[in-house]
Design a protein around this motif. Structure first.
Motif, PDB file in Angstrom:
ATOM      1  N   ASN A   5      35.829 -22.067  -0.618  1.00  0.00           N
ATOM      2  CA  ASN A   5      35.390 -20.711  -0.903  1.00  0.00           C
ATOM      3  C   ASN A   5      34.843 -20.623  -2.313  1.00  0.00           C
ATOM      4  O   ASN A   5      35.123 -21.461  -3.158  1.00  0.00           O
ATOM      5  CB  ASN A   5      36.543 -19.724  -0.709  1.00  0.00           C
ATOM      6  CG  ASN A   5      37.709 -20.001  -1.633  1.00  0.00           C
ATOM      7  OD1 ASN A   5      37.758 -19.463  -2.733  1.00  0.00           O
ATOM      8  ND2 ASN A   5      38.653 -20.838  -1.216  1.00  0.00           N
ATOM      9  N   LEU A   6      34.053 -19.596  -2.537  1.00  0.00           N
ATOM     10  CA  LEU A   6      33.519 -19.304  -3.857  1.00  0.00           C
ATOM     11  C   LEU A   6      33.799 -17.840  -4.135  1.00  0.00           C
ATOM     12  O   LEU A   6      33.325 -16.964  -3.404  1.00  0.00           O
ATOM     13  CB  LEU A   6      32.015 -19.582  -3.931  1.00  0.00           C
ATOM     14  CG  LEU A   6      31.328 -19.266  -5.256  1.00  0.00           C
ATOM     15  CD1 LEU A   6      31.901 -20.136  -6.374  1.00  0.00           C
ATOM     16  CD2 LEU A   6      29.828 -19.464  -5.138  1.00  0.00           C
ATOM     17  N   GLY A  29      44.018 -15.110   2.302  1.00  0.00           N
ATOM     18  CA  GLY A  29      44.376 -16.029   1.218  1.00  0.00           C
ATOM     19  C   GLY A  29      43.819 -15.531  -0.101  1.00  0.00           C
ATOM     20  O   GLY A  29      44.405 -14.675  -0.763  1.00  0.00           O
ATOM     21  N   GLN A  30      42.653 -16.041  -0.489  1.00  0.00           N
ATOM     22  CA  GLN A  30      42.037 -15.643  -1.755  1.00  0.00           C
ATOM     23  C   GLN A  30      41.627 -14.176  -1.763  1.00  0.00           C
ATOM     24  O   GLN A  30      41.697 -13.516  -2.804  1.00  0.00           O
ATOM     25  CB  GLN A  30      40.828 -16.526  -2.065  1.00  0.00           C
ATOM     26  CG  GLN A  30      41.195 -17.936  -2.443  1.00  0.00           C
ATOM     27  CD  GLN A  30      42.101 -17.983  -3.661  1.00  0.00           C
ATOM     28  OE1 GLN A  30      41.978 -17.209  -4.589  1.00  0.00           O
ATOM     29  NE2 GLN A  30      43.046 -18.908  -3.645  1.00  0.00           N
ATOM     30  N   GLY A  31      41.198 -13.664  -0.624  1.00  0.00           N
ATOM     31  CA  GLY A  31      40.845 -12.248  -0.554  1.00  0.00           C
ATOM     32  C   GLY A  31      42.023 -11.359  -0.905  1.00  0.00           C
ATOM     33  O   GLY A  31      41.904 -10.391  -1.662  1.00  0.00           O
ATOM     34  N   LYS A  32      43.190 -11.717  -0.368  1.00  0.00           N
ATOM     35  CA  LYS A  32      44.421 -10.958  -0.656  1.00  0.00           C
ATOM     36  C   LYS A  32      44.788 -11.071  -2.136  1.00  0.00           C
ATOM     37  O   LYS A  32      45.177 -10.090  -2.768  1.00  0.00           O
ATOM     38  CB  LYS A  32      45.563 -11.477   0.213  1.00  0.00           C
ATOM     39  CG  LYS A  32      46.844 -10.735   0.028  1.00  0.00           C
ATOM     40  CD  LYS A  32      47.943 -11.299   0.923  1.00  0.00           C
ATOM     41  CE  LYS A  32      49.251 -10.610   0.629  1.00  0.00           C
ATOM     42  NZ  LYS A  32      50.368 -11.276   1.300  1.00  0.00           N
ATOM     43  N   THR A  33      44.639 -12.270  -2.687  1.00  0.00           N
ATOM     44  CA  THR A  33      44.942 -12.482  -4.102  1.00  0.00           C
ATOM     45  C   THR A  33      44.054 -11.600  -4.983  1.00  0.00           C
ATOM     46  O   THR A  33      44.532 -10.955  -5.921  1.00  0.00           O
ATOM     47  CB  THR A  33      44.750 -13.961  -4.481  1.00  0.00           C
ATOM     48  OG1 THR A  33      45.637 -14.754  -3.696  1.00  0.00           O
ATOM     49  CG2 THR A  33      45.014 -14.202  -5.954  1.00  0.00           C
ATOM     50  N   CYS A  34      42.759 -11.553  -4.670  1.00  0.00           N
ATOM     51  CA  CYS A  34      41.824 -10.714  -5.445  1.00  0.00           C
ATOM     52  C   CYS A  34      42.187  -9.236  -5.321  1.00  0.00           C
ATOM     53  O   CYS A  34      42.202  -8.507  -6.319  1.00  0.00           O
ATOM     54  CB  CYS A  34      40.397 -10.938  -4.980  1.00  0.00           C
ATOM     55  SG  CYS A  34      39.740 -12.550  -5.403  1.00  0.00           S
ATOM     56  N   LEU A  35      42.477  -8.796  -4.103  1.00  0.00           N
ATOM     57  CA  LEU A  35      42.829  -7.398  -3.884  1.00  0.00           C
ATOM     58  C   LEU A  35      44.094  -7.024  -4.640  1.00  0.00           C
ATOM     59  O   LEU A  35      44.148  -5.968  -5.290  1.00  0.00           O
ATOM     60  CB  LEU A  35      43.000  -7.122  -2.390  1.00  0.00           C
ATOM     61  CG  LEU A  35      43.355  -5.689  -2.014  1.00  0.00           C
ATOM     62  CD1 LEU A  35      42.273  -4.725  -2.477  1.00  0.00           C
ATOM     63  CD2 LEU A  35      43.559  -5.583  -0.509  1.00  0.00           C
ATOM     64  N   GLU A  36      45.098  -7.871  -4.607  1.00  0.00           N
ATOM     65  CA  GLU A  36      46.347  -7.601  -5.332  1.00  0.00           C
ATOM     66  C   GLU A  36      46.102  -7.522  -6.839  1.00  0.00           C
ATOM     67  O   GLU A  36      46.679  -6.682  -7.519  1.00  0.00           O
ATOM     68  CB  GLU A  36      47.394  -8.666  -5.009  1.00  0.00           C
ATOM     69  CG  GLU A  36      47.935  -8.549  -3.595  1.00  0.00           C
ATOM     70  CD  GLU A  36      48.843  -9.690  -3.192  1.00  0.00           C
ATOM     71  OE1 GLU A  36      48.985 -10.669  -3.961  1.00  0.00           O
ATOM     72  OE2 GLU A  36      49.400  -9.621  -2.085  1.00  0.00           O
ATOM     73  N   PHE A  37      45.242  -8.391  -7.355  1.00  0.00           N
ATOM     74  CA  PHE A  37      44.913  -8.353  -8.780  1.00  0.00           C
ATOM     75  C   PHE A  37      44.266  -7.020  -9.137  1.00  0.00           C
ATOM     76  O   PHE A  37      44.628  -6.376 -10.122  1.00  0.00           O
ATOM     77  CB  PHE A  37      43.978  -9.508  -9.151  1.00  0.00           C
ATOM     78  CG  PHE A  37      43.435  -9.410 -10.547  1.00  0.00           C
ATOM     79  CD1 PHE A  37      44.179  -9.864 -11.623  1.00  0.00           C
ATOM     80  CD2 PHE A  37      42.201  -8.836 -10.789  1.00  0.00           C
ATOM     81  CE1 PHE A  37      43.697  -9.753 -12.919  1.00  0.00           C
ATOM     82  CE2 PHE A  37      41.703  -8.717 -12.083  1.00  0.00           C
ATOM     83  CZ  PHE A  37      42.456  -9.176 -13.148  1.00  0.00           C
ATOM     84  N   LEU A  38      43.288  -6.602  -8.336  1.00  0.00           N
ATOM     85  CA  LEU A  38      42.573  -5.360  -8.621  1.00  0.00           C
ATOM     86  C   LEU A  38      43.480  -4.139  -8.514  1.00  0.00           C
ATOM     87  O   LEU A  38      43.373  -3.207  -9.309  1.00  0.00           O
ATOM     88  CB  LEU A  38      41.368  -5.221  -7.686  1.00  0.00           C
ATOM     89  CG  LEU A  38      40.262  -6.251  -7.922  1.00  0.00           C
ATOM     90  CD1 LEU A  38      39.209  -6.158  -6.825  1.00  0.00           C
ATOM     91  CD2 LEU A  38      39.634  -6.078  -9.298  1.00  0.00           C
TER      92      LEU A  38
END
Length: 68
Positions: A5-6, A29-38
């Motif tokens: 992924n990028l 995976g990474q999508g969830k990580t980004c959403l949690e960060f935001l």
């Protein structure tokens, strides 16, 4: 098997962050990580900090080596 992924952050039409990942590229995976960060951070402050980011140029790398 990995899911490449990028993840990119584009601000003002300019790529500010680009991170390649070899695995966990699904939205859960990474999508969830980004959403949690935001969700956990101040989005306005994040946008202001993005304005300060610059890509390192070869000239900057050379100057850094000369300082060591």
């Amino acid at each position: 098997m990995g899911t490449r992924n990028l993840t990119m952050v584009i601000s003002g039409g300019e790529t500010k962050i680009a991170q390649y990942g070899q695995w966990d590229g699904y939205p859960r995976g990474q999508g969830k990580t980004c959403l949690e960060f935001l969700k956990a951070n101040n989005l306005d402050k994040f946008k202001e900090k993005l304005k300060l980011l610059r890509w390192e140029t070869p000239k900057m790398q050379k100057e850094e080596k000369n300082l060591c």
